[in-house]
Design a protein around this motif. Structure first.
Motif, short mmCIF file in Angstrom:
data_model
loop_
_atom_site.label_atom_id
_atom_site.label_comp_id
_atom_site.label_asym_id
_atom_site.label_seq_id
_atom_site.Cartn_x
_atom_site.Cartn_y
_atom_site.Cartn_z
N ILE A 6 0.87 -1.17 0.00
CA ILE A 6 0.00 0.00 0.00
C ILE A 6 0.91 1.22 0.00
O ILE A 6 1.69 1.42 0.94
CB ILE A 6 -0.91 0.02 1.23
CG1 ILE A 6 -1.86 -1.17 1.22
CG2 ILE A 6 -1.70 1.33 1.29
CD1 ILE A 6 -2.62 -1.35 2.52
N LEU A 23 -3.13 1.53 10.67
CA LEU A 23 -3.43 0.33 9.90
C LEU A 23 -2.84 -0.92 10.53
O LEU A 23 -3.31 -2.03 10.28
CB LEU A 23 -2.91 0.48 8.47
CG LEU A 23 -3.66 1.49 7.59
CD1 LEU A 23 -2.91 1.72 6.29
CD2 LEU A 23 -5.09 1.03 7.33
N LEU A 25 0.04 -2.36 10.02
CA LEU A 25 0.82 -3.18 9.10
C LEU A 25 2.31 -2.83 9.21
O LEU A 25 2.66 -1.75 9.68
CB LEU A 25 0.36 -2.94 7.66
CG LEU A 25 -1.08 -3.34 7.31
CD1 LEU A 25 -1.43 -2.87 5.91
CD2 LEU A 25 -1.26 -4.84 7.43
N ALA A 105 0.42 -7.90 3.45
CA ALA A 105 0.42 -6.52 2.96
C ALA A 105 1.30 -5.68 3.86
O ALA A 105 1.47 -5.98 5.05
CB ALA A 105 -1.00 -5.96 2.92
N LEU A 127 -1.17 -2.95 -4.07
CA LEU A 127 -2.50 -3.21 -3.55
C LEU A 127 -3.37 -1.95 -3.62
O LEU A 127 -4.52 -2.00 -4.01
CB LEU A 127 -2.42 -3.71 -2.11
CG LEU A 127 -3.76 -4.02 -1.42
CD1 LEU A 127 -4.52 -5.10 -2.16
CD2 LEU A 127 -3.52 -4.44 0.04
N LEU A 193 -9.18 1.74 3.40
CA LEU A 193 -8.17 0.70 3.48
C LEU A 193 -8.55 -0.38 4.49
O LEU A 193 -8.27 -1.57 4.29
CB LEU A 193 -6.81 1.30 3.84
CG LEU A 193 -6.15 2.10 2.72
CD1 LEU A 193 -4.95 2.88 3.24
CD2 LEU A 193 -5.73 1.18 1.58
N ARG A 194 -9.18 0.04 5.57
CA ARG A 194 -9.65 -0.95 6.54
C ARG A 194 -10.66 -1.89 5.90
O ARG A 194 -10.64 -3.10 6.13
CB ARG A 194 -10.28 -0.24 7.75
CG ARG A 194 -10.62 -1.19 8.89
CD ARG A 194 -11.12 -0.46 10.09
NE ARG A 194 -12.38 0.20 9.82
CZ ARG A 194 -13.11 0.82 10.74
NH1 ARG A 194 -12.66 0.90 11.97
NH2 ARG A 194 -14.26 1.39 10.44
N LEU A 197 -8.74 -4.20 3.48
CA LEU A 197 -7.96 -5.21 4.20
C LEU A 197 -8.82 -6.09 5.10
O LEU A 197 -8.32 -7.05 5.68
CB LEU A 197 -6.88 -4.53 5.05
CG LEU A 197 -5.82 -3.74 4.28
CD1 LEU A 197 -5.06 -2.83 5.23
CD2 LEU A 197 -4.87 -4.68 3.57
N ARG A 198 -10.10 -5.68 5.25
CA ARG A 198 -11.01 -6.37 6.16
C ARG A 198 -10.44 -6.40 7.57
O ARG A 198 -10.41 -7.44 8.23
CB ARG A 198 -11.32 -7.78 5.66
CG ARG A 198 -12.07 -7.77 4.34
CD ARG A 198 -12.33 -9.15 3.83
NE ARG A 198 -13.04 -9.07 2.55
CZ ARG A 198 -13.09 -10.06 1.67
NH1 ARG A 198 -12.47 -11.18 1.91
NH2 ARG A 198 -13.76 -9.92 0.54
N VAL A 199 -9.97 -5.22 8.00
CA VAL A 199 -9.39 -5.10 9.33
C VAL A 199 -10.50 -5.13 10.37
O VAL A 199 -11.49 -4.43 10.25
CB VAL A 199 -8.59 -3.79 9.46
CG1 VAL A 199 -8.06 -3.61 10.87
CG2 VAL A 199 -7.45 -3.79 8.46
#
Length: 366
Positions: A6, A23, A25, A105, A127, A193-194, A197-199
């Motif tokens: 990202i 995020l 990550l 990611a 991504l 983005l969440r 990413l399915r956060v």
């Protein structure tokens, strides 16, 4: 499986690093790929008040090939050797290993991030690409405060450079957009983005309770910071109660035994989330207050909620997310996370801390 990147571009001070932390990550700091200050190929300013100084805002001051090589290694192998750059010394001070730890990611962020979007896309590693931006005056102030705090350059240089960057912000954003970045406010980018990413909503570790009868507000702001900063969370996990009590001693406004002043909660949430907070009364219009809390949580922002009796506010809680049409609330009284519906909220049946009525909220402005 190969990892994907990202890319976060945007003006210095716009909130790229904060968004990266939110995020959760692994992060590749593209600004660590600056050339050393003694490199003869560095570009220099040829006009303006800083004439003769190195133009650190020119992509020619940056090692794009090295950055792309690190991204390739991370995507393919999951590890890469990356430089550690000290801006105050205009040079690298070492190397370190960046490992993804099984993540599929990671984030690559920096002021020249837009330069690598096309190459990452051609290689099949991209991504998403965003250019995060805020109002120029907000970016100017946040950048100046950060650079002064970190003593990156002499104050006069930072001020002149900051004014120049503020006037050129629209050009920087337009350039990023033309190179494939989606332009968005940091909170909009976080929400999108969440979803990509399915956060999951942030999880509260078990056992995080207020250490005494007066520190519910301090517990909430410490937990808020833990949710946003894994490094901080790791340092305070073994001494949570002491951290809460030390934070409580920084609150001001009136004697702490009378409760937590809303501006103390607002100040700490602003430090955590990077946006301004304000007090909104929930006593007379609880439906509207609930909608504000739900909207803030849906954007990925934390918020404070005061509950109490029909006469007085008694307890501070923290809204950490949503569950459909409901809100998820951390209760420092017992360390639990509860789901509160709009009906419970408006009918004064929250049950948070044993108190039924929503009194007020500390929510983001806007």
């Amino acid at each position: 499986m190969p990892a994907r990147v990202i890319v976060l571009a945007g003006p210095s001070g716009a909130g790229k690093s904060r968004l990266s932390r939110r995020l959760g990550l692994p992060v590749l700091r593209l600004d660590d790929f600056y050339k050393d200050g003694g490199d003869p190929t560095l570009p220099h300013l040829t006009h303006g008040p800083n004439t003769g100084l190195v133009d650190w805002d020119d992509p020619a001051s940056w090692l794009e090939t090295d950055a792309l090589r690190a991204i390739e290694e991370l995507c393919v192998t999951g590890t890469a050797q990356v430089p550690v750059y000290d801006i105050a010394h205009d040079g690298r001070i070492g190397m370190q290993t960046l490992a993804l730890g099984g993540a599929d990611a990671f984030v690559a962020e920096g002021i020249f991030a837009q330069e690598i979007v096309a190459d990452c896309e051609r290689a099949g590693h991209l991504l998403a690409a965003y250019c995060v931006t805020q109002r120029p005056v907000v970016t100017f102030w946040r950048r100046l405060v950060r650079d002064l705090r970190e003593r990156r350059k002499p104050p006069a240089v930072l001020l002149r450079r900051g004014l120049t960057l503020m006037h050129g912000q629209r050009r920087v954003v337009a350039d990023a957009a033309s190179k494939g970045c989606r332009v968005a406010h940091p909170h909009t980018a976080y929400a999108e983005l969440r979803a990509l990413l399915r956060v999951a909503e942030p999880a509260i570790p078990a056992g995080l309770r207020q250490p005494d009868d007066y520190s519910c507000g301090a517990t909430c702001v410490v937990v808020a910071r833990m949710l946003r900063d894994p490094g901080y969370a790791a340092t305070v996990a073994d001494d949570f109660a002491a951290t809460v009590l030390a934070t409580h001693r920084t609150f001001h406004g009136w004697p702490r035994r009378l409760g937590t002043a809303f501006w103390s909660v607002a100040h700490h949430l602003r430090q955590t989330e990077g946006v301004r907070y304000t007090l909104r009364m929930a006593y007379l219009r609880p439906g509207r207050a609930f909608d504000r809390l739900h909207a803030a949580a849906a954007r990925g922002l934390l918020a404070g909620l005061y509950v109490g009796t029909g006469l007085l506010p008694k307890h501070v809680t923290l809204v950490i997310g949503i569950a459909g049409a409901d809100i998820r609330v951390f209760d420092p009284g017992d360390g639990s996370v509860r789901t509160v519906s709009r009906e419970q909220f408006t009918r004064h049946r929250t049950g948070l801390g044993g108190w039924p009525r929503a009194w007020s909220t500390v929510v983001p402005i806007g």
